[in-house]
Write an enzyme that holds these catalytic residues in place. Sequence first.
Site, PDB file in Angstrom:
ATOM      1  N   ASP A 149      58.814  38.757  41.215  1.00 41.73           N
ATOM      2  CA  ASP A 149      59.611  39.725  41.985  1.00 41.73           C
ATOM      3  C   ASP A 149      59.655  39.398  43.483  1.00 41.73           C
ATOM      4  O   ASP A 149      60.331  40.099  44.242  1.00 41.73           O
ATOM      5  CB  ASP A 149      59.054  41.145  41.791  1.00 41.73           C
ATOM      6  CG  ASP A 149      59.412  41.717  40.429  1.00 41.73           C
ATOM      7  OD1 ASP A 149      60.219  41.097  39.714  1.00 41.73           O
ATOM      8  OD2 ASP A 149      58.881  42.782  40.075  1.00 41.73           O
ATOM      9  N   SER A 178      52.993  40.255  28.925  1.00 38.21           N
ATOM     10  CA  SER A 178      54.141  41.128  29.206  1.00 38.21           C
ATOM     11  C   SER A 178      53.637  42.421  29.832  1.00 38.21           C
ATOM     12  O   SER A 178      52.788  43.109  29.256  1.00 38.21           O
ATOM     13  CB  SER A 178      54.903  41.439  27.914  1.00 38.21           C
ATOM     14  OG  SER A 178      55.720  42.582  28.108  1.00 38.21           O
ATOM     15  N   ARG A 203      67.948  50.871  43.925  1.00 40.22           N
ATOM     16  CA  ARG A 203      67.093  51.009  42.742  1.00 40.22           C
ATOM     17  C   ARG A 203      65.629  50.822  43.117  1.00 40.22           C
ATOM     18  O   ARG A 203      64.758  51.378  42.452  1.00 40.22           O
ATOM     19  CB  ARG A 203      67.456  49.950  41.689  1.00 40.22           C
ATOM     20  CG  ARG A 203      68.750  50.216  40.951  1.00 40.22           C
ATOM     21  CD  ARG A 203      68.909  49.214  39.825  1.00 40.22           C
ATOM     22  NE  ARG A 203      67.644  49.076  39.128  1.00 40.22           N
ATOM     23  CZ  ARG A 203      67.163  47.926  38.658  1.00 40.22           C
ATOM     24  NH1 ARG A 203      67.842  46.814  38.767  1.00 40.22           N
ATOM     25  NH2 ARG A 203      65.998  47.883  38.046  1.00 40.22           N
ATOM     26  N   ARG A 216      65.283  38.880  27.966  1.00 41.85           N
ATOM     27  CA  ARG A 216      64.284  39.948  27.946  1.00 41.85           C
ATOM     28  C   ARG A 216      64.222  40.688  26.608  1.00 41.85           C
ATOM     29  O   ARG A 216      64.594  41.860  26.501  1.00 41.85           O
ATOM     30  CB  ARG A 216      64.542  40.934  29.080  1.00 41.85           C
ATOM     31  CG  ARG A 216      64.454  40.297  30.440  1.00 41.85           C
ATOM     32  CD  ARG A 216      64.704  41.303  31.532  1.00 41.85           C
ATOM     33  NE  ARG A 216      63.514  41.586  32.300  1.00 41.85           N
ATOM     34  CZ  ARG A 216      63.453  42.487  33.275  1.00 41.85           C
ATOM     35  NH1 ARG A 216      64.495  43.200  33.586  1.00 41.85           N
ATOM     36  NH2 ARG A 216      62.355  42.667  33.945  1.00 41.85           N
ATOM     37  N   ARG A 235      65.944  49.036  31.953  1.00 43.91           N
ATOM     38  CA  ARG A 235      65.169  48.492  30.862  1.00 43.91           C
ATOM     39  C   ARG A 235      63.853  49.230  30.630  1.00 43.91           C
ATOM     40  O   ARG A 235      63.433  49.436  29.496  1.00 43.91           O
ATOM     41  CB  ARG A 235      64.897  47.017  31.151  1.00 43.91           C
ATOM     42  CG  ARG A 235      64.182  46.332  30.043  1.00 43.91           C
ATOM     43  CD  ARG A 235      63.882  44.891  30.353  1.00 43.91           C
ATOM     44  NE  ARG A 235      62.737  44.460  29.576  1.00 43.91           N
ATOM     45  CZ  ARG A 235      62.825  44.013  28.339  1.00 43.91           C
ATOM     46  NH1 ARG A 235      63.980  43.906  27.759  1.00 43.91           N
ATOM     47  NH2 ARG A 235      61.738  43.667  27.679  1.00 43.91           N
ATOM     48  N   CYS A 275      70.637  41.623  30.205  1.00 44.69           N
ATOM     49  CA  CYS A 275      70.083  41.848  31.536  1.00 44.69           C
ATOM     50  C   CYS A 275      70.426  40.654  32.396  1.00 44.69           C
ATOM     51  O   CYS A 275      70.472  39.526  31.917  1.00 44.69           O
ATOM     52  CB  CYS A 275      68.584  42.018  31.434  1.00 44.69           C
ATOM     53  SG  CYS A 275      67.802  42.177  33.024  1.00 44.69           S
ATOM     54  N   ILE A 306      58.554  32.958  34.783  1.00 49.35           N
ATOM     55  CA  ILE A 306      58.521  34.225  34.032  1.00 49.35           C
ATOM     56  C   ILE A 306      59.871  34.516  33.365  1.00 49.35           C
ATOM     57  O   ILE A 306      59.934  34.846  32.191  1.00 49.35           O
ATOM     58  CB  ILE A 306      58.147  35.418  34.947  1.00 49.35           C
ATOM     59  CG1 ILE A 306      56.858  35.117  35.730  1.00 49.35           C
ATOM     60  CG2 ILE A 306      58.013  36.712  34.146  1.00 49.35           C
ATOM     61  CD1 ILE A 306      55.603  35.055  34.916  1.00 49.35           C
ATOM     62  N   LYS A 347      57.583  51.372  42.772  1.00 44.67           N
ATOM     63  CA  LYS A 347      58.530  51.659  41.687  1.00 44.67           C
ATOM     64  C   LYS A 347      57.934  51.292  40.331  1.00 44.67           C
ATOM     65  O   LYS A 347      57.986  52.075  39.387  1.00 44.67           O
ATOM     66  CB  LYS A 347      59.828  50.863  41.903  1.00 44.67           C
ATOM     67  CG  LYS A 347      60.772  50.926  40.713  1.00 44.67           C
ATOM     68  CD  LYS A 347      62.035  50.146  40.942  1.00 44.67           C
ATOM     69  CE  LYS A 347      61.952  48.686  40.536  1.00 44.67           C
ATOM     70  NZ  LYS A 347      61.972  48.457  39.079  1.00 44.67           N
ATOM     71  N   ASN A 348      57.358  50.099  40.253  1.00 44.45           N
ATOM     72  CA  ASN A 348      56.902  49.615  38.952  1.00 44.45           C
ATOM     73  C   ASN A 348      55.640  50.312  38.458  1.00 44.45           C
ATOM     74  O   ASN A 348      55.222  50.099  37.323  1.00 44.45           O
ATOM     75  CB  ASN A 348      56.668  48.099  38.989  1.00 44.45           C
ATOM     76  CG  ASN A 348      57.980  47.332  38.980  1.00 44.45           C
ATOM     77  OD1 ASN A 348      59.051  47.933  38.878  1.00 44.45           O
ATOM     78  ND2 ASN A 348      57.897  46.009  39.068  1.00 44.45           N
TER      79      ASN A 348
HETATM   80  C1  UD1 Z   1      58.018  44.023  34.683  1.00 42.58           C
HETATM   81  C2  UD1 Z   1      58.535  44.522  36.012  1.00 42.58           C
HETATM   82  C3  UD1 Z   1      59.451  43.491  36.657  1.00 42.58           C
HETATM   83  C4  UD1 Z   1      58.721  42.150  36.767  1.00 42.58           C
HETATM   84  C5  UD1 Z   1      58.132  41.738  35.427  1.00 42.58           C
HETATM   85  C6  UD1 Z   1      57.258  40.496  35.526  1.00 42.58           C
HETATM   86  C7  UD1 Z   1      58.640  46.937  35.800  1.00 42.58           C
HETATM   87  C8  UD1 Z   1      59.478  48.160  35.716  1.00 42.58           C
HETATM   88  N1  UD1 Z   1      59.279  45.757  35.791  1.00 42.58           N
HETATM   89  O1  UD1 Z   1      59.146  43.817  33.851  1.00 42.58           O
HETATM   90  O2  UD1 Z   1      59.816  43.967  37.955  1.00 42.58           O
HETATM   91  O3  UD1 Z   1      59.631  41.158  37.190  1.00 42.58           O
HETATM   92  O4  UD1 Z   1      57.315  42.797  34.883  1.00 42.58           O
HETATM   93  O5  UD1 Z   1      56.244  40.683  36.425  1.00 42.58           O
HETATM   94  O6  UD1 Z   1      57.436  47.001  35.910  1.00 42.58           O
HETATM   95  N2  UD1 Z   1      59.161  39.178  26.874  1.00 42.58           N
HETATM   96  C9  UD1 Z   1      59.432  38.811  25.573  1.00 42.58           C
HETATM   97  N3  UD1 Z   1      59.338  39.760  24.600  1.00 42.58           N
HETATM   98  C10 UD1 Z   1      58.995  41.049  24.868  1.00 42.58           C
HETATM   99  C11 UD1 Z   1      58.705  41.409  26.213  1.00 42.58           C
HETATM  100  C12 UD1 Z   1      58.798  40.441  27.198  1.00 42.58           C
HETATM  101  O7  UD1 Z   1      59.744  37.651  25.295  1.00 42.58           O
HETATM  102  O8  UD1 Z   1      58.928  41.866  23.942  1.00 42.58           O
HETATM  103  C13 UD1 Z   1      59.251  38.143  27.944  1.00 42.58           C
HETATM  104  C14 UD1 Z   1      60.329  38.443  28.976  1.00 42.58           C
HETATM  105  O9  UD1 Z   1      61.594  38.026  28.533  1.00 42.58           O
HETATM  106  C15 UD1 Z   1      59.831  37.659  30.164  1.00 42.58           C
HETATM  107  C16 UD1 Z   1      58.306  37.765  30.042  1.00 42.58           C
HETATM  108  O10 UD1 Z   1      58.059  38.157  28.702  1.00 42.58           O
HETATM  109  O11 UD1 Z   1      60.202  36.313  30.051  1.00 42.58           O
HETATM  110  C17 UD1 Z   1      57.651  38.753  30.973  1.00 42.58           C
HETATM  111  O12 UD1 Z   1      58.343  39.975  30.956  1.00 42.58           O
HETATM  112  P1  UD1 Z   1      57.619  41.382  31.157  1.00 42.58           P
HETATM  113  O13 UD1 Z   1      56.291  41.181  31.806  1.00 42.58           O
HETATM  114  O14 UD1 Z   1      57.641  42.112  29.865  1.00 42.58           O
HETATM  115  O15 UD1 Z   1      58.599  42.095  32.186  1.00 42.58           O
HETATM  116  P2  UD1 Z   1      58.946  43.628  32.279  1.00 42.58           P
HETATM  117  O16 UD1 Z   1      57.783  44.441  31.826  1.00 42.58           O
HETATM  118  O17 UD1 Z   1      60.276  43.898  31.677  1.00 42.58           O
END
Ligand code: UD1
Length: 429
Positions: free
Chosen positions: A316, A173, A408, A131, A102, A126, A338, A22-23
């Site tokens: 995850d 991220s 999902r 996030r 998201r 969320c 995370i 999925k991701n």
């Molecule tokens: C992706 C995955 C999700 C997984 C996560 C971490 C997909 C569709 N989703 O989510 O399943 O749990 O990676 O491996 O691939 N953050 C900020 N500011 C930002 C962006 C992120 O502070 O602009 C923080 C988030 O709140 C979180 C951390 O960074 O604490 C990591 O999040 P991120 O790696 O961005 O997760 P996703 O890409 O949303």
Amino acid sequence: MDRICITGGQQLNGTIAISGAKNAALPLMIASLLTDETLTLDNVPRLADVALLKRILGNHGVDCLVKGKRAGQNGVAGETIELSANEIVDTTAPYDLVSRMRASFWVIGPLLARMGATRVSLPGGCAIGTRPVDFFIDALKDLGAEIDIDAGYVVARAPRGLTGGRITFPHISVGATHVAMMAATLARGETVIENAAREPEIVDLATCLTRMGAEITGAGTPTIRIQGVDRLHGARHAVMPDRIETGTYAFATAMTGGDVFLEGAQVDTIEAPLTVLRGIGADVETTNSGVRVRRNGAGLAPVDVETAPFPGFPTDLQAQLMALVSRADGTSHLRETIFENRFMHVQELARLGADIHLDGQVATVRGVDRLKGAEVMATDLRASVSLVIAGLAAEGETVVNRVYHLDRGFEQLEAKLGGCGAEIERLTG
Ligand code: UD1
């Protein structure tokens, strides 16, 4: 609303075919916005999130043609989808769609790079933490974009196109790395992304973008370099196997005991979870074609695990691991690093008899001799499947409510587990 009913106590034995990730599928589909030619994706999992993203992309003008087998047709081989963003008809991603998933926020990168302007709704709250999107905004600014927040929308403009730049993420991220990489493919000059996410899904996207004509080196390392090109073209790419689904069924097998071959699992993407699983006492054998997990009679050892970006233990899989060690012979400690608030499964696991104490970001799990079936519900995807894992080992009947969370992210969950001997069925309505 559908529910899943499990009668616990059966061992799992057999083969489970691992679906496309999925991701990886989501960013790959979004990458179709970067070109007016057709991007063909194979091995796309049939999931609610994929269906929703088709709708979201359709709103921007992307034609999504499904060529592979549809749900219900034999086998679990994924769909083949042809995505053609010949003409972008709308550069706005509205709240009612983005708020439901998201990752749809990620269209901001390709739309801005190709069209020079876009309006994308902020994703909103969320269940697993706040996030925010600050890393995305700063990265696009580093590529020369002008960005405003207006009435809940991120309004991004680059009238003369994006220009290559240096992006240094303050924290890793996944989403912001995907977006920066996609945007930089069409920027003028070189972009260097520092402190990039190293997740296998980043590598999968980079491989696909390269097939589309992008010039990218370093994906899978903390530094990614992208030489911008004038345009990208069509390509064909198969979505990588789902490492989270793999880990989930591996943990489920360790939980129930038995012997399951996870066919098509990509071993180098799940080394950390498999190491943990070996420490817990399961027998794990890896081959080129998948992973075999066995546990026969032996008890489960407790573990201390901290979630971390790849190659660390994935957040995850934290909920699934918690379900597993709730039956361990001793006390485990799981630290979530995370996401804040990613412990929504704790109170539901407790309904099944698990003994878990939360202190900030650390869960202390005292193993219990037995779990007992109950009615439970979950608030996110990974939490729901942890309840399924617990239910497989609990005495009596467990009913998991809010199954749409599972739909999902887990393709044919009941069929895959049922095929290995689990007593599991979906109650519709
Ligand atoms: C992706 C995955 C999700 C997984 C996560 C971490 C997909 C569709 N989703 O989510 O399943 O749990 O990676 O491996 O691939 N953050 C900020 N500011 C930002 C962006 C992120 O502070 O602009 C923080 C988030 O709140 C979180 C951390 O960074 O604490 C990591 O999040 P991120 O790696 O961005 O997760 P996703 O890409 O949303």
